[in-house]
Write a protein that holds these residues in place. Structure first.
Motif, PDB file in Angstrom:
ATOM      1  N   SER A 368      -5.774  11.518  -8.384  1.00 49.15           N
ATOM      2  CA  SER A 368      -4.876  10.622  -8.696  1.00 49.15           C
ATOM      3  C   SER A 368      -5.040   9.520  -7.699  1.00 49.15           C
ATOM      4  N   ASP A 369      -4.496   8.406  -7.908  1.00 51.26           N
ATOM      5  CA  ASP A 369      -4.260   7.164  -6.914  1.00 51.26           C
ATOM      6  C   ASP A 369      -2.932   6.962  -6.368  1.00 51.26           C
ATOM      7  N   VAL A 370      -1.862   7.921  -6.556  1.00 53.02           N
ATOM      8  CA  VAL A 370      -0.481   7.877  -6.365  1.00 53.02           C
ATOM      9  C   VAL A 370      -0.221   8.504  -5.073  1.00 53.02           C
ATOM     10  N   VAL A 371       0.459   7.594  -4.186  1.00 54.01           N
ATOM     11  CA  VAL A 371       0.772   8.120  -2.673  1.00 54.01           C
ATOM     12  C   VAL A 371       2.246   7.823  -2.546  1.00 54.01           C
ATOM     13  N   VAL A 372       2.882   8.886  -1.731  1.00 55.92           N
ATOM     14  CA  VAL A 372       4.104   8.640  -1.324  1.00 55.92           C
ATOM     15  C   VAL A 372       4.371   8.438   0.173  1.00 55.92           C
ATOM     16  N   TRP A 373       5.191   7.349   0.385  1.00 48.56           N
ATOM     17  CA  TRP A 373       5.372   6.543   1.453  1.00 48.56           C
ATOM     18  C   TRP A 373       6.572   6.427   1.832  1.00 48.56           C
ATOM     19  N   ARG A 374       7.354   6.985   2.682  1.00 42.11           N
ATOM     20  CA  ARG A 374       8.806   6.997   2.876  1.00 42.11           C
ATOM     21  C   ARG A 374       9.682   7.070   1.903  1.00 42.11           C
ATOM     22  N   GLY A 375       9.075   8.239   1.276  1.00 47.85           N
ATOM     23  CA  GLY A 375      10.045   8.607  -0.156  1.00 47.85           C
ATOM     24  C   GLY A 375       9.890   7.722  -1.349  1.00 47.85           C
ATOM     25  N   GLU A 376       9.106   6.734  -1.111  1.00 42.38           N
ATOM     26  CA  GLU A 376       8.545   5.791  -2.133  1.00 42.38           C
ATOM     27  C   GLU A 376       7.318   6.122  -2.771  1.00 42.38           C
ATOM     28  N   HIS A 377       7.077   6.171  -4.161  1.00 40.89           N
ATOM     29  CA  HIS A 377       5.937   6.145  -4.832  1.00 40.89           C
ATOM     30  C   HIS A 377       5.110   4.953  -5.288  1.00 40.89           C
ATOM     31  N   PHE A 378       4.021   4.988  -4.695  1.00 39.99           N
ATOM     32  CA  PHE A 378       3.107   3.776  -5.192  1.00 39.99           C
ATOM     33  C   PHE A 378       1.719   4.186  -5.589  1.00 39.99           C
ATOM     34  N   ARG A 379       1.275   3.212  -6.423  1.00 40.13           N
ATOM     35  CA  ARG A 379      -0.395   3.345  -6.706  1.00 40.13           C
ATOM     36  C   ARG A 379      -1.228   2.753  -6.035  1.00 40.13           C
ATOM     37  N   LEU A 380      -2.307   3.354  -5.638  1.00 39.87           N
ATOM     38  CA  LEU A 380      -3.169   2.654  -4.676  1.00 39.87           C
ATOM     39  C   LEU A 380      -4.491   2.217  -5.529  1.00 39.87           C
ATOM     40  N   LYS A 381      -4.498   0.850  -5.079  1.00 40.17           N
ATOM     41  CA  LYS A 381      -5.667   0.205  -5.966  1.00 40.17           C
ATOM     42  C   LYS A 381      -6.283  -0.774  -4.938  1.00 40.17           C
ATOM     43  N   ARG A 382      -7.677  -0.240  -4.648  1.00 41.36           N
ATOM     44  CA  ARG A 382      -8.695  -1.224  -3.819  1.00 41.36           C
ATOM     45  C   ARG A 382      -7.866  -1.328  -2.712  1.00 41.36           C
ATOM     46  N   GLY A 383      -7.176  -0.537  -2.301  1.00 37.89           N
ATOM     47  CA  GLY A 383      -6.125  -0.878  -0.655  1.00 37.89           C
ATOM     48  C   GLY A 383      -5.014  -1.350  -0.896  1.00 37.89           C
ATOM     49  N   ARG A 384      -4.707  -1.958  -2.048  1.00 36.84           N
ATOM     50  CA  ARG A 384      -3.537  -2.482  -2.168  1.00 36.84           C
ATOM     51  C   ARG A 384      -2.309  -1.514  -2.904  1.00 36.84           C
ATOM     52  N   LEU A 385      -1.123  -1.603  -2.287  1.00 30.66           N
ATOM     53  CA  LEU A 385       0.173  -0.856  -2.962  1.00 30.66           C
ATOM     54  C   LEU A 385       0.676  -1.416  -4.259  1.00 30.66           C
ATOM     55  N   GLU A 386       0.924  -0.724  -5.188  1.00 32.35           N
ATOM     56  CA  GLU A 386       1.420  -1.120  -6.297  1.00 32.35           C
ATOM     57  C   GLU A 386       2.578  -0.082  -6.734  1.00 32.35           C
ATOM     58  N   ARG A 387       3.947  -0.744  -6.845  1.00 31.04           N
ATOM     59  CA  ARG A 387       4.958   0.424  -6.906  1.00 31.04           C
ATOM     60  C   ARG A 387       4.721   1.043  -8.485  1.00 31.04           C
ATOM     61  N   VAL A 388       5.080   2.166  -8.340  1.00 32.07           N
ATOM     62  CA  VAL A 388       4.919   3.232  -9.596  1.00 32.07           C
ATOM     63  C   VAL A 388       6.148   3.081 -10.334  1.00 32.07           C
TER      64      VAL A 388
END
Length: 388
Positions: A368-388
């Motif tokens: 998957s490309d999803v990461v959890v950071w400080r309780g928030e979920h983001f999708r990682l795309k070419r180094g950039r964070l996009e909110r899920v």
């Protein structure tokens, strides 16, 4: 069935051999770093002590944060320096700790900067972008709120800037475990896996071309050349990306032998998994080609697989013994010899478990490309964070 078993046996043996070769490269990388560090120490930069602004974005309070603050206040540095702390809100609990620091060290220029805007997904870099205009000096040092440093930290980190075209200085680090098994496993991984990989990359690539969040020392001029902190506000691996961009812009990136310490929280299993996956997916996204080969570096699981697949044959035990020897040699050379991390000796018996988890997270990172950071979920795309 026999064909499948033989195939697994051969593949596991080849991957083990590759892992042993990697371990030998890591040892050469460690030796090269030590040699270069001694040479740099002899050259020095007598009388070079420019003014420097230390930027520390903070959020919340942890058990070792204040000790890290204090370590920055007792610097044996010939030049001027200031400490700037950035918070997103004046209601942050860290504000009281900064006030306490100002009382205990009234002779120092310690300032608090409120950073109310959210400029991008990366809150830390968003704060840095708002802190930079308040910095008095051309030279900038950025590190995390809990980083613990030696009294000679600023002197050693600033010395490379005496040379022309130095754009970034970064340093190795160790993790101070908070007691749980998961905390100890992560700290062990930092000292024996991650930093070994950094030194290997430095050897293979003819220098270091990325940054480590333990310390990012740069200048306002160099930052402006890559678009400032604003250009990094959507990046998860902002430290890595800063080094890459400065290197591409023609600046030199230096790794100096000044080891700092960061706190590894008392993770639960879930917290450990979330952090390891964020770390793994960030690395995968930043160094796609190199990350593919990272799987072979976990040599102990592959050598154990060879033992099981071969039915415990003599050659497989010999291969496992060699793999264990090389793995321990890397752990001791890098973790103890270079980083001076006594936790490595205490937790050496956990190396096989650490390698098994490392291989698991490496494989899982591709799911998957999803990461959890400080309780928030983001999708990682070419180094950039996009909110899920």
């Amino acid at each position: 069935m026999e064909t499948l078993s033989l195939t697994v046996e051969i593949v596991a043996a080849l991957l083990t051999a590759s892992g042993i070769a990697y371990g030998l490269l890591a040892l050469f990388g460690a030796r090269a770093f030590e040699h270069d560090a001694r040479a740099a120490a002899k050259l020095g930069a007598e009388g070079f002590a420019p003014g420097v602004s230390v930027l520390k974005p903070v959020k919340g309070v942890d058990s070792r944060m204040y000790a890290g603050f204090v370590s920055h206040c007792v610097q044996q540095y010939a030049g001027e320096f200031e400490l700037l702390f950035g918070v997103s809100s004046l209601d942050d609990p860290a504000v009281a700790e900064i006030a306490r620091l100002r009382i205990e060290y009234p002779q120092l220029n310690i300032r608090l900067v409120e950073c109310p805007e959210r400029l991008g997904s990366n809150g830390k870099v968003s704060n840095l972008a708002q802190m930079l205009p308040h910095a008095r000096f051309e030279h900038i040092v950025v590190n995390d709120s809990d980083i613990l440093v030696s009294p000679r930290y600023l002197s050693r980190v600033l010395t490379p800037f005496a040379q022309e075209k130095t754009g970034l200085v970064t340093v190795p680090y160790v993790g101070q475990a908070e007691g749980t098994l998961w905390s100890r496993l992560e700290a062990l991984g930092i000292s024996t896996d991650f930093m070994a990989g950094v030194l290997t990359a430095r050897k293979l690539e003819g220098g270091i071309h990325f940054g480590l969040g333990s310390t990012l020392a740069t200048t306002k001029t160099a930052l402006a050349a890559i678009g400032g902190f604003e250009a990094l506000v959507e990046q998860l691996a902002d430290d890595y990306e800063m080094g890459v961009r400065l290197s591409r812009a023609g600046y030199r990136v230096e790794l100096v032998h000044e080891v700092v310490a960061t706190t590894v929280p008392a993770y639960t299993l879930r917290g450990f998994c979330e952090h390891q996956l964020r770390w793994s997916r960030s690395t995968r996204d930043s160094r796609r080609a190199g990350y593919i080969g990272l799987g072979v570096t976990y040599v102990l699981p592959w050598s154990l697989a060879a033992v099981l697949a071969s039915g415990g044959s003599l050659w497989s035990f010999s291969l496992f013994s060699l793999a264990l020897l090389v793995r321990v040699a890397v752990a001791l050379t890098v973790g103890v010899g270079i980083l001076r991390d006594g936790q490595v000796l205490r937790d050496l018996i956990l190396l096989p478990l650490r390698d098994c988890f490392g291989l698991f997270f490496w494989a899982w990172s591709y799911a998957s490309d999803v990461v959890v950071w400080r309780g928030e979920h983001f999708r990682l795309k070419r180094g950039r964070l996009e909110r899920v």
